[in-house]
Design an enzyme around this catalytic site. Sequence first.
Site, PDB file in Angstrom:
ATOM      1  N   HIS A   1     -14.410  -3.127 -16.283  1.00  0.00           N
ATOM      2  CA  HIS A   1     -13.204  -2.400 -16.678  1.00  0.00           C
ATOM      3  C   HIS A   1     -12.768  -2.897 -18.050  1.00  0.00           C
ATOM      4  CE1 HIS A   1      -9.592  -0.052 -16.155  1.00  0.00           C
ATOM      5  NE2 HIS A   1      -8.910  -1.091 -16.599  1.00  0.00           N
TER       6      HIS A   1
ATOM      7  N   GLU B   1     -17.724  -6.719 -23.496  1.00  0.00           N
ATOM      8  CA  GLU B   1     -18.389  -6.192 -22.308  1.00  0.00           C
ATOM      9  C   GLU B   1     -19.890  -6.473 -22.336  1.00  0.00           C
ATOM     10  OE1 GLU B   1     -17.632  -2.048 -21.554  1.00  0.00           O
ATOM     11  OE2 GLU B   1     -15.477  -2.269 -21.841  1.00  0.00           O
TER      12      GLU B   1
ATOM     13  N   ASP C   1     -10.340  -0.575  -9.261  1.00  0.00           N
ATOM     14  CA  ASP C   1     -10.081  -1.853  -9.927  1.00  0.00           C
ATOM     15  C   ASP C   1      -9.391  -2.895  -9.053  1.00  0.00           C
ATOM     16  OD1 ASP C   1     -11.184  -0.680 -12.246  1.00  0.00           O
ATOM     17  OD2 ASP C   1      -9.237   0.159 -12.777  1.00  0.00           O
TER      18      ASP C   1
ATOM     19  N   ASN D   1     -18.512  -3.363 -11.172  1.00  0.00           N
ATOM     20  CA  ASN D   1     -17.944  -2.483 -12.180  1.00  0.00           C
ATOM     21  C   ASN D   1     -17.418  -3.324 -13.331  1.00  0.00           C
ATOM     22  OD1 ASN D   1     -16.987   0.066 -13.209  1.00  0.00           O
ATOM     23  ND2 ASN D   1     -14.926  -0.587 -12.670  1.00  0.00           N
TER      24      ASN D   1
ATOM     25  N   LEU E   1     -17.822   7.350 -14.114  1.00  0.00           N
ATOM     26  CA  LEU E   1     -16.414   7.709 -14.193  1.00  0.00           C
ATOM     27  C   LEU E   1     -15.829   8.353 -12.947  1.00  0.00           C
ATOM     28  CD1 LEU E   1     -16.306   8.995 -17.875  1.00  0.00           C
ATOM     29  CD2 LEU E   1     -15.766   6.718 -16.974  1.00  0.00           C
ATOM     30  N   LYS E   2     -16.443   8.124 -11.800  1.00  0.00           N
ATOM     31  CA  LYS E   2     -15.880   8.634 -10.550  1.00  0.00           C
ATOM     32  C   LYS E   2     -15.749   7.478  -9.561  1.00  0.00           C
ATOM     33  CE  LYS E   2     -17.001  13.434 -10.470  1.00  0.00           C
ATOM     34  NZ  LYS E   2     -17.258  14.509  -9.553  1.00  0.00           N
ATOM     35  N   LEU E   3     -14.884   7.666  -8.579  1.00  0.00           N
ATOM     36  CA  LEU E   3     -14.785   6.677  -7.509  1.00  0.00           C
ATOM     37  C   LEU E   3     -16.047   6.794  -6.672  1.00  0.00           C
ATOM     38  CD1 LEU E   3     -12.888   4.515  -6.376  1.00  0.00           C
ATOM     39  CD2 LEU E   3     -11.963   6.243  -4.845  1.00  0.00           C
TER      40      LEU E   3
ATOM     41  N   GLY F   1     -25.042   5.817 -21.914  1.00  0.00           N
ATOM     42  CA  GLY F   1     -25.938   4.742 -21.499  1.00  0.00           C
ATOM     43  C   GLY F   1     -25.910   3.516 -22.389  1.00  0.00           C
TER      44      GLY F   1
END
Length: 193
Positions: free
Chosen positions: A98, A168, A139, A96, A81-83, A12
């Site tokens: 990256h 980020e 992405d 998102n 961390l998943k689609l 988090g």
Amino acid sequence: MLKMAVLLSGSGRTLDNFHERIEEGSLSASIEVVISNVQDALGLTKAENYGYPAYYGVNNEAINQIIANFDVDIICLAGYLKLYTPPARLQRAVLNIHPSLIPAFCGDGFYGSRVHRAVKAKGCTVSGCTVHFANEVYDEGPIILQKSVALDYDDEPSDIASRVFDAECEAFPEAINRVDELGIDFFWKRSGK
């Protein structure tokens, strides 16, 4: 002001950043719900401590059932961390971040330290992060904002990760503010998608 659902899988740290910036008034958003696909994720504990509704959702269907109970404008993948496949009404409203400058070092299998190891292996002197809209392919959604960071020849992947994460922390809130200002459709039209 955008109403956000935040999806996470881990500690988090991005949630911490969002919370701090909302509190100080530099992020024009509110966090309506936090959901993790990992039942004991530290990020869920942090969300509860901040006073946000926090839930575990095992898969897309469970997550979307939770989101249906909240009024949200956007979904932010904050170390998720998943689609993710959103509900139809939010199909173009998933953001998102990256940890590279897309189109470099992105796509299926490129996440977290894997990205930074690949950047080091290639000998890059610049890396950075990209905030983009997510779609059904890793992405590939429209880019909202990118920030670059200079690298030293002797930087290790952990050094690269630290520099990129600092970028980020600036980029994601700035991108959310831009979406609030310009609207979601602006970025999809700009990309021709």
